[in-house]
Design a protein around this motif. Structure first.
Motif, PDB file in Angstrom:
ATOM      1  N   PHE A  30      54.568  46.882  38.354  1.00  0.00           N
ATOM      2  CA  PHE A  30      54.187  45.728  39.167  1.00  0.00           C
ATOM      3  C   PHE A  30      52.736  45.297  38.919  1.00  0.00           C
ATOM      4  CE2 PHE A  30      57.629  46.540  42.555  1.00  0.00           C
ATOM      5  CZ  PHE A  30      58.514  45.739  41.861  1.00  0.00           C
ATOM      6  N   ASN A  31      51.838  46.257  38.715  1.00  0.00           N
ATOM      7  CA  ASN A  31      50.454  45.881  38.430  1.00  0.00           C
ATOM      8  C   ASN A  31      50.320  45.219  37.065  1.00  0.00           C
ATOM      9  OD1 ASN A  31      48.636  46.516  40.658  1.00  0.00           O
ATOM     10  ND2 ASN A  31      49.388  48.599  40.396  1.00  0.00           N
ATOM     11  N   LEU A  32      51.082  45.685  36.089  1.00  0.00           N
ATOM     12  CA  LEU A  32      51.057  45.027  34.775  1.00  0.00           C
ATOM     13  C   LEU A  32      51.646  43.621  34.858  1.00  0.00           C
ATOM     14  CD1 LEU A  32      51.966  48.016  32.435  1.00  0.00           C
ATOM     15  CD2 LEU A  32      49.728  46.936  32.771  1.00  0.00           C
ATOM     16  N   ILE A  81      48.388  36.724  36.485  1.00  0.00           N
ATOM     17  CA  ILE A  81      47.014  36.233  36.691  1.00  0.00           C
ATOM     18  C   ILE A  81      46.497  35.580  35.417  1.00  0.00           C
ATOM     19  CG2 ILE A  81      44.618  36.932  37.111  1.00  0.00           C
ATOM     20  CD1 ILE A  81      45.751  39.131  38.986  1.00  0.00           C
ATOM     21  N   GLN A  82      46.729  36.227  34.277  1.00  0.00           N
ATOM     22  CA  GLN A  82      46.272  35.673  33.000  1.00  0.00           C
ATOM     23  C   GLN A  82      47.021  34.402  32.626  1.00  0.00           C
ATOM     24  OE1 GLN A  82      43.896  36.434  30.677  1.00  0.00           O
ATOM     25  NE2 GLN A  82      43.064  37.817  32.216  1.00  0.00           N
ATOM     26  N   THR A  86      44.969  28.970  37.578  1.00  0.00           N
ATOM     27  CA  THR A  86      44.357  27.681  37.241  1.00  0.00           C
ATOM     28  C   THR A  86      42.837  27.794  37.224  1.00  0.00           C
ATOM     29  OG1 THR A  86      44.295  27.016  39.553  1.00  0.00           O
ATOM     30  CG2 THR A  86      46.283  26.440  38.307  1.00  0.00           C
ATOM     31  N   ARG A  87      42.210  26.753  36.738  1.00  0.00           N
ATOM     32  CA  ARG A  87      40.759  26.707  36.654  1.00  0.00           C
ATOM     33  C   ARG A  87      40.112  26.732  38.040  1.00  0.00           C
ATOM     34  NH1 ARG A  87      37.567  26.196  32.708  1.00  0.00           N
ATOM     35  NH2 ARG A  87      37.795  24.819  31.015  1.00  0.00           N
ATOM     36  N   GLU A  88      40.800  26.182  39.028  1.00  0.00           N
ATOM     37  CA  GLU A  88      40.261  26.122  40.382  1.00  0.00           C
ATOM     38  C   GLU A  88      40.087  27.501  41.003  1.00  0.00           C
ATOM     39  OE1 GLU A  88      43.085  24.205  39.596  1.00  0.00           O
ATOM     40  OE2 GLU A  88      41.853  22.461  39.138  1.00  0.00           O
ATOM     41  N   LEU A  89      40.777  28.494  40.480  1.00  0.00           N
ATOM     42  CA  LEU A  89      40.655  29.845  41.003  1.00  0.00           C
ATOM     43  C   LEU A  89      39.266  30.415  40.757  1.00  0.00           C
ATOM     44  CD1 LEU A  89      42.706  31.514  42.512  1.00  0.00           C
ATOM     45  CD2 LEU A  89      43.345  32.598  40.383  1.00  0.00           C
ATOM     46  N   GLU A 143      41.856  40.380  38.946  1.00  0.00           N
ATOM     47  CA  GLU A 143      42.126  41.175  37.752  1.00  0.00           C
ATOM     48  C   GLU A 143      41.547  42.581  37.883  1.00  0.00           C
ATOM     49  OE1 GLU A 143      40.473  38.789  34.635  1.00  0.00           O
ATOM     50  OE2 GLU A 143      42.403  37.855  34.192  1.00  0.00           O
ATOM     51  N   ILE A 144      40.354  42.680  38.424  1.00  0.00           N
ATOM     52  CA  ILE A 144      39.724  43.991  38.608  1.00  0.00           C
ATOM     53  C   ILE A 144      40.557  44.843  39.560  1.00  0.00           C
ATOM     54  CG2 ILE A 144      37.719  45.154  39.613  1.00  0.00           C
ATOM     55  CD1 ILE A 144      36.019  42.842  38.451  1.00  0.00           C
ATOM     56  N   LEU A 145      41.000  44.248  40.667  1.00  0.00           N
ATOM     57  CA  LEU A 145      41.822  44.992  41.624  1.00  0.00           C
ATOM     58  C   LEU A 145      43.115  45.492  40.976  1.00  0.00           C
ATOM     59  CD1 LEU A 145      41.380  42.780  44.788  1.00  0.00           C
ATOM     60  CD2 LEU A 145      40.714  45.163  44.575  1.00  0.00           C
ATOM     61  N   ALA A 146      43.800  44.631  40.246  1.00  0.00           N
ATOM     62  CA  ALA A 146      45.065  45.013  39.618  1.00  0.00           C
ATOM     63  C   ALA A 146      44.850  46.038  38.499  1.00  0.00           C
ATOM     64  CB  ALA A 146      45.784  43.783  39.085  1.00  0.00           C
ATOM     65  N   ALA A 147      43.810  45.855  37.702  1.00  0.00           N
ATOM     66  CA  ALA A 147      43.544  46.789  36.608  1.00  0.00           C
ATOM     67  C   ALA A 147      43.167  48.164  37.152  1.00  0.00           C
ATOM     68  CB  ALA A 147      42.435  46.251  35.710  1.00  0.00           C
ATOM     69  N   TYR A 148      42.346  48.189  38.186  1.00  0.00           N
ATOM     70  CA  TYR A 148      41.957  49.475  38.747  1.00  0.00           C
ATOM     71  C   TYR A 148      43.149  50.174  39.400  1.00  0.00           C
ATOM     72  CZ  TYR A 148      39.281  53.206  40.678  1.00  0.00           C
ATOM     73  OH  TYR A 148      38.814  54.450  40.940  1.00  0.00           O
ATOM     74  N   ASP A 149      43.987  49.417  40.075  1.00  0.00           N
ATOM     75  CA  ASP A 149      45.185  50.018  40.669  1.00  0.00           C
ATOM     76  C   ASP A 149      46.110  50.581  39.593  1.00  0.00           C
ATOM     77  OD1 ASP A 149      44.396  49.628  43.259  1.00  0.00           O
ATOM     78  OD2 ASP A 149      45.557  47.793  43.549  1.00  0.00           O
TER      79      ASP A 149
END
Length: 124
Positions: A6-8, A14-15, A19-22, A30-36
């Protein structure tokens, strides 16, 4: 396996679909998901067993190669998501209430100080 999968998938979404507005919020997600994702792997390696009680929380690494340094590493990794969550909530709060302060998140000195202070709060 489920947490890793699920994190992958979340990192892919996310990638691919953000959108650009984010803006810089994308990097925080991305940091939260990668660290998890890393935490799931560390959890699998140490295979901790929690020992709950009414006044404390402890765990034991249930692997024959579970050394003291590995247990200390897992314990320190366990606290990091709480610090990241605090940063995440501050970012969202400032987005709603103080949008002019969002620019501080692009300053490396501010982010470093924020994470360092958050880590100290988690240790106390």
């Amino acid at each position: 396996v489920t947490g890793l999968l699920f994190n992958l998938i979340l990192l892919y979404h996310i990638q691919r679909f953000s959108t650009r507005e984010l803006g810089t919020y994308k990097y925080l997600l991305e940091i939260l998901a990668a660290y998890d994702t890393c935490l799931v792997v560390i959890h699998h390696v140490t295979y901790p067993i929690t020992i709950p009680s009414s006044t404390a929380f402890a765990y034991v690494a249930d692997r024959s190669f579970g050394t003291l340094s590995l247990a200390a590493f897992y314990s320190s990794c366990y606290a990091v998501p709480f610090v990241l969550l605090n940063v995440h909530l501050l970012y969202r709060y400032w987005t709603v209430c103080y949008p002019h302060k969002i620019a501080l998140f692009t300053c490396p000195k501010f982010v470093t100080a924020l994470l360092f202070n958050g880590a100290l709060l988690q240790l106390s």
